[in-house]
Motif scaffolding. Structure first.
Motif, short mmCIF file in Angstrom:
data_model
loop_
_atom_site.label_atom_id
_atom_site.label_comp_id
_atom_site.label_asym_id
_atom_site.label_seq_id
_atom_site.Cartn_x
_atom_site.Cartn_y
_atom_site.Cartn_z
N ALA A 1 11.55 18.04 2.35
CA ALA A 1 12.97 18.13 2.00
C ALA A 1 13.78 16.97 2.57
O ALA A 1 14.82 16.59 2.02
N MET A 2 13.29 16.39 3.66
CA MET A 2 14.02 15.30 4.31
C MET A 2 13.47 13.93 3.94
O MET A 2 13.82 12.92 4.55
N GLY A 3 12.58 13.88 2.94
CA GLY A 3 12.16 12.58 2.41
C GLY A 3 10.71 12.22 2.60
O GLY A 3 10.28 11.16 2.12
N GLY A 4 9.93 13.04 3.29
CA GLY A 4 8.53 12.70 3.53
C GLY A 4 7.71 12.69 2.25
O GLY A 4 7.79 13.63 1.45
N GLY A 5 6.93 11.63 2.07
CA GLY A 5 6.06 11.54 0.90
C GLY A 5 6.62 10.72 -0.24
O GLY A 5 6.01 10.63 -1.31
N PHE A 6 7.81 10.13 -0.03
CA PHE A 6 8.40 9.20 -1.00
C PHE A 6 8.72 9.87 -2.34
O PHE A 6 8.70 9.25 -3.39
N TYR A 7 9.02 11.17 -2.28
CA TYR A 7 9.42 11.88 -3.50
C TYR A 7 10.84 11.50 -3.89
O TYR A 7 11.68 11.23 -3.03
N PRO A 8 11.13 11.50 -5.20
CA PRO A 8 12.52 11.30 -5.62
C PRO A 8 13.32 12.58 -5.46
O PRO A 8 12.75 13.67 -5.29
N LYS B 1 12.08 18.69 -12.30
CA LYS B 1 11.05 18.11 -13.17
C LYS B 1 10.63 16.73 -12.66
O LYS B 1 9.45 16.39 -12.68
N GLU B 2 11.57 15.94 -12.19
CA GLU B 2 11.24 14.60 -11.68
C GLU B 2 10.37 14.70 -10.43
O GLU B 2 9.47 13.88 -10.21
N ILE B 3 10.64 15.71 -9.61
CA ILE B 3 9.81 15.93 -8.42
C ILE B 3 8.38 16.28 -8.82
O ILE B 3 7.41 15.76 -8.26
N ILE B 4 8.24 17.17 -9.79
CA ILE B 4 6.90 17.57 -10.25
C ILE B 4 6.21 16.38 -10.92
O ILE B 4 5.00 16.17 -10.73
N GLU B 5 6.96 15.59 -11.69
CA GLU B 5 6.38 14.38 -12.30
C GLU B 5 5.85 13.43 -11.23
O GLU B 5 4.80 12.81 -11.39
N HIS B 6 6.59 13.30 -10.13
CA HIS B 6 6.11 12.42 -9.05
C HIS B 6 4.78 12.93 -8.51
O HIS B 6 3.86 12.15 -8.25
N SER B 7 4.68 14.24 -8.32
CA SER B 7 3.44 14.81 -7.79
C SER B 7 2.26 14.50 -8.72
O SER B 7 1.20 14.08 -8.25
N THR C 1 0.82 -1.21 0.00
CA THR C 1 0.00 0.00 0.00
C THR C 1 0.86 1.26 0.00
O THR C 1 0.32 2.37 -0.08
N GLU C 2 2.19 1.10 0.10
CA GLU C 2 3.12 2.21 0.03
C GLU C 2 4.51 1.63 -0.21
O GLU C 2 4.73 0.43 -0.01
N PRO C 3 5.45 2.45 -0.65
CA PRO C 3 6.82 1.95 -0.80
C PRO C 3 7.37 1.43 0.53
O PRO C 3 7.13 2.02 1.58
N HIS C 4 8.08 0.31 0.47
CA HIS C 4 8.60 -0.31 1.69
C HIS C 4 9.96 0.30 2.02
O HIS C 4 11.01 -0.26 1.74
#
Length: 518
Positions: free
Chosen positions: A472-479, A393-399, A210-213
């Motif tokens: 900025a510290m990784g919350g939300g599983f963004y690349p 751009k990769e961050i925005i693509e993730h969103s 249900t989410e990245p491990h």
């Protein structure tokens, strides 16, 4: 013989039956005072010696009352706050990630003045490798039955919390620690209970991810690979969950005290071995607030209400958001104002934010503290992050990967960001870049336009992004986010920043819409 476990979690400092949306309204179906009434009722029903009461943290932050108690700098207010939780007479507790939001001194006072045992198996002093708070386990006896408690907190705290709040601490895997201690404690007790400020990375029934491990939630791995655990009392995800899987009772009681999770354990009278288990959730809305807690907290609550009325600024024009969902998909003046503020403080090129509250209404011309806290309830700090255009751009693509087109052609969110727990506070939008995304295209290839000040984002160019420390510290599983890309973090919370920005004399709310999904 029957024993009953009652479990709360993620009350987030909501002690009274109010969400502080409307002054004077104390009819909300939430709050520790209602939790207390449930516990008292169940103890009366079964007998105190047959009821075990636990809590899985996130108590110190979240409500306006919690914010006010911290803002006064008076430990007497924190003591009142702490005594309210002591009124429940918990048998054992663990800490939550948000309990670190106000720093270790504040947390230490709360822990030291807590009557219940704080169980902590995975937050250690980095130098001595001993638990930094509380104790590693607790054994209690109820009606001749020995019950062992282990307590763990999500190991992901360093990804969210500012460095000064966790200095000198080492966070270990919940799974690794429970695997270690369960083998030690289980032979000594009749029932082994684990209190976990964490949840499930996969569906407990099907095992479907249900989410990245990545270690934030390790509940499924504990459930399926550590058979010594009999009762699994969870939190963090704000889910309403009750089941029995793999001969383990699992529960999670939502948040803000909306429910108390209940586990009924039938044991053989002679051998004390478990015969059967069942689980349920007790909605607190069906119980009147406990007068003991109401009386204890009333003065602190009254001062909180007065504090919330404080005007901090008057705008030339309002900055509304019609509703949270529409704002995310179409933009809103309030979102723009928040982004403008982040750029003002950081001098960044681009800003990113999410709509943080489902009840966000934005600002009228007159802005009070109540407005700020209800629109942005988290104790985040603002960072500036250094990125290449390609990384941005990769961050925005993730969103935009959160989005889908339904059968009617309407743009909406994928189910996994809404169920089993709403997580749309992970969906960031960006400003003042102008961007468009074609949701019919494959994930990672959806951005069809991305410009800043009329120029296309250059993959090789360096850009500076304003974003909160949680992201900025990784919350939300963004690349692409990582600690080494953070240029600086402001030592201010969002209440302080809004107060300073809105009184700067330079504020003009941008009413334009700068992104489109189709």
């Amino acid at each position: 013989m029957k024993l009953v476990f009652l479990h709360s979690s993620d009350t987030h400092g909501f002690l009274m039956p109010t969400d502080y949306q409307v002054s004077g309204d104390y009819t909300a179906p939430i709050g520790l005072s209602r939790v207390s009434s449930v516990v008292k009722s169940e103890r009366k029903k079964y007998g105190a010696d047959k009821v075990v009461v636990t809590d899985a943290g996130d108590c110190l932050q979240g409500s306006p009352l919690a914010s006010y108690a911290h803002s006064t700098g008076d430990m007497t207010d924190l003591d009142t706050f702490t005594q309210a939780y002591n009124k429940i007479n918990y048998d054992a507790r663990c800490l939550g990630n948000h309990d670190f939001n106000f720093g270790q001194d504040y947390l230490a006072y709360y822990v030291d003045n807590n009557k219940a045992s704080i169980i902590n198996d995975n937050i250690f002093d980095a130098e001595t490798d001993v638990p930094a708070f509380g104790k590693e386990f607790q054994i209690i006896e109820k009606s001749g039955v020995k019950i062992g408690f282990l307590g763990i907190t999500t190991q992901y705290i360093p990804h969210w919390e500012s460095e000064d709040h966790i200095k000198g601490l080492a966070f270990k895997s919940a799974y690794d620690q429970i695997k270690k201690y369960a083998k030690i404690l289980r032979p000594q007790v009749d029932i082994l209970a684990v209190i976990y400020h964490g949840g499930f990375e996969s569906d407990p029934q099907t095992g479907e991810a249900t989410e990245p491990h990545r270690g934030e939630n390790e509940g499924y791995k504990i459930l399926t690979e550590i058979p010594e655990v009999d009762v699994f009392l969870t939190g963090h995800q704000h889910r309403r969950l009750n089941d029995v899987v793999n001969n383990t009772a699992i529960v999670q009681p939502g948040y803000r005290g909306e429910a108390v999770a209940k586990v009924e354990v039938e044991l053989d009278d002679q051998t004390k071995k478990i015969v059967s288990m069942s689980t349920s959730l007790i909605d607190t809305k069906d119980y009147e607030p406990d007068p003991e807690i109401v009386d204890l907290v009333s003065d602190l609550d009254k001062r909180t209400q007065t504090w919330l009325y404080q005007p901090i600024a008057t705008l030339d024009e309002p900055a509304p958001i019609e509703n949270a969902m529409k704002g995310r998909l179409e933009g809103a003046p309030f979102i723009n104002l928040l982004q403008q503020m982040q750029l003002w403080f950081t001098n960044a090129d681009v800003s990113a934010t999410a709509v943080m509250s489902e009840k966000a209404k934005g600002f009228d011309k007159k802005v009070t503290l109540r407005d700020v806290i209800l629109n942005y309830p988290y104790a985040n700090q603002l960072c500036r992050v250094k990125l290449t255009g390609k990384e941005l751009k990769e961050i925005i693509e993730h969103s935009v990967s959160f989005l889908k087109e339904d059968e009617t052609g309407k743009i909406t969110f994928l189910d996994r960001w809404i169920k089993p727990k709403p997580q749309l506070y992970h969906f960031d939008v960006f400003y003042p870049v102008k961007y468009e995304a074609d949701i019919s295209k494959p994930v990672g290839e959806r951005i069809t336009e991305l410009t800043l000040n009329g120029e296309e984002i250059d993959d090789s160019k360096t850009y500076h992004l304003a974003v909160n420390n949680y992201r900025a510290m990784g919350g939300g599983f963004y690349p692409e986010y990582s600690m080494d890309k953070i240029e600086f973090t402001l030592d201010k919370d969002y209440v302080q920043m809004f107060t300073e920005y809105l009184t700067s004399g330079e504020v003009k709310v941008d009413q334009t819409k700068n992104y489109r999904f189709y």
